[in-house]
Design an enzyme around this catalytic site. Sequence first.
Site, PDB file in Angstrom:
ATOM      1  N   ARG A  47       1.103  -1.064  -0.132  1.00 15.26           N
ATOM      2  CA  ARG A  47       0.132  -0.110   0.111  1.00 15.26           C
ATOM      3  C   ARG A  47       0.886   1.260   0.090  1.00 15.26           C
ATOM      4  NH1 ARG A  47      -2.001   1.771   4.536  1.00 15.26           N
ATOM      5  NH2 ARG A  47      -2.589  -0.149   5.119  1.00 15.26           N
ATOM      6  N   TYR A  99     -15.662  15.024 -17.715  1.00 16.28           N
ATOM      7  CA  TYR A  99     -16.181  13.605 -17.496  1.00 16.28           C
ATOM      8  C   TYR A  99     -17.404  13.897 -16.304  1.00 16.28           C
ATOM      9  CZ  TYR A  99     -16.131   8.857 -15.907  1.00 16.28           C
ATOM     10  OH  TYR A  99     -16.680   7.753 -15.257  1.00 16.28           O
ATOM     11  N   ASP A 171      -7.064  17.360 -16.825  1.00  9.31           N
ATOM     12  CA  ASP A 171      -7.333  16.079 -16.980  1.00  9.31           C
ATOM     13  C   ASP A 171      -7.059  15.875 -18.405  1.00  9.31           C
ATOM     14  OD1 ASP A 171      -8.567  13.729 -17.956  1.00  9.31           O
ATOM     15  OD2 ASP A 171     -10.111  13.981 -16.686  1.00  9.31           O
ATOM     16  N   LYS A 196      -7.662   4.434 -20.411  1.00  4.41           N
ATOM     17  CA  LYS A 196      -7.953   4.789 -21.659  1.00  4.41           C
ATOM     18  C   LYS A 196      -6.559   4.446 -22.485  1.00  4.41           C
ATOM     19  CE  LYS A 196     -11.469   6.213 -19.426  1.00  4.41           C
ATOM     20  NZ  LYS A 196     -12.811   5.213 -19.325  1.00  4.41           N
TER      21      LYS A 196
HETATM   22  N1  PLP Z   1     -11.510  11.514 -16.934  1.00  2.00           N
HETATM   23  C1  PLP Z   1     -11.851  11.331 -18.075  1.00  2.00           C
HETATM   24  C2  PLP Z   1     -11.902  12.451 -19.182  1.00  2.00           C
HETATM   25  C3  PLP Z   1     -12.383  10.146 -18.490  1.00  2.00           C
HETATM   26  O1  PLP Z   1     -13.123   9.818 -19.594  1.00  2.00           O
HETATM   27  C4  PLP Z   1     -12.593   9.146 -17.415  1.00  2.00           C
HETATM   28  C5  PLP Z   1     -13.377   8.023 -17.470  1.00  2.00           C
HETATM   29  O2  PLP Z   1     -14.162   7.710 -18.806  1.00  2.00           O
HETATM   30  C6  PLP Z   1     -12.253   9.478 -16.320  1.00  2.00           C
HETATM   31  C7  PLP Z   1     -11.518  10.756 -15.999  1.00  2.00           C
HETATM   32  C8  PLP Z   1     -12.466   8.609 -14.944  1.00  2.00           C
HETATM   33  O3  PLP Z   1     -11.478   7.394 -15.157  1.00  2.00           O
HETATM   34  P1  PLP Z   1     -11.881   5.951 -14.622  1.00  2.00           P
HETATM   35  O4  PLP Z   1     -13.110   5.571 -15.352  1.00  2.00           O
HETATM   36  O5  PLP Z   1     -10.647   5.170 -14.962  1.00  2.00           O
HETATM   37  O6  PLP Z   1     -11.982   6.124 -13.343  1.00  2.00           O
END
Ligand code: PLP
Length: 373
Positions: A47, A99, A171, A196
């Site tokens: 951890r 998101y 992001d 992704k």
């Molecule tokens: N940020 C973006 C732009 C995303 O498209 C996503 C998920 O689709 C996330 C954050 C969240 O990531 P996770 O699904 O790995 O928790």
Amino acid sequence: MRLETIAIHAGGEVDPETGAVAPPLHFSTTFKHGPAGERVAGYEYQREGDPTNDRLRAAIAALEGGAVALTFASGMAAISALLESLPNGARIAIPDDCYAGLRVLAAEFLPERGIVVATVDMTDLAAVREACSDGIDLLWAETPSNPRMKVCDITALAGIAREAGALLVCDNTFASPVLQQPLALGADVAMHSTTKYFGGHSDVLGGALAFARRDALYERVAHRLHVTGANLAPFSAWLTLRGCRSLPARVALHCANARRVAEYLAAHDAIERVNYPGLPSHPGHATAARQMRDFGGMLSIEVRGGRDAALAMAGRLKLFTNATSLGGCESLIEHRASVEGANPVSPQNLLRLSVGLEHIDDLIVDLERALRA
Ligand code: PLP
């Protein structure tokens, strides 16, 4: 070193113990220490860190041009850890298009700690300045944004954040560090859902934060991760590290295919609007051309005829699978309003496309067929 070289070599050092060229994978949750807890080889308990995650963190920090990176069990775990490290009563601004998970977190959880959240069009710098006028602790950028592909000017937002004494977090999931490096443009933290493009094969969940500096913010978030335990499992770290090797090559083909799909759909009568920053008609095209190396593998379209026409098109596709997520080798399509929960914000005629690595001619034939019926 160029990014393509960094992607292959960062975190990819030959194993000193065995000479193995592919990184070793350590599953051990615990590591031998001395009688008084002295660390023998730098590790103590999974951890609090493990060798496979350390390799991945080194790779992500190098790819983002950051001082240091942390890895998490998911993108949302990374976002949560970062926002939880803010003090109670902090003021933040998030994009009006972002998101959906961030929007839910901001609406449901952050107010429990008195955190004040403003929702702002981050492409409108006057609106951002206005949102900062009562004091601001953190600006959140997502560019290109999910799912409307809005492009905000990272350098300008970094200037506003600096003046206001706030952090700028970006992001960078849609662009990946191959196309855009927010830290070099002035952001303090670059965030990823490594689920992704980093993972790249739709088979591993993960998240990451790359920090411009190894500073108090990094220490706070790292401490929170070590205590709360939203760790990325070693096997997931290993798969993601493997994804790093081919990231630049994959992203180049994603971009080439997405550009062709965007151009094809933009010329089609059945499509009202194509949101792709690579098209000169996109309102953020000039900014994207300035701050990105290429325009990415994601786009969204607004189908003429509303929700029914959009669902009918999505239902007729054969190569584009109806599924959530993005950044994998296979092309995906999703009617976002249908999966955004109780209060969808995406237009009902909007479909989001993650353009994969199939042959472009086959993808175009698939779209053609779906639009003909
Ligand atoms: N940020 C973006 C732009 C995303 O498209 C996503 C998920 O689709 C996330 C954050 C969240 O990531 P996770 O699904 O790995 O928790």
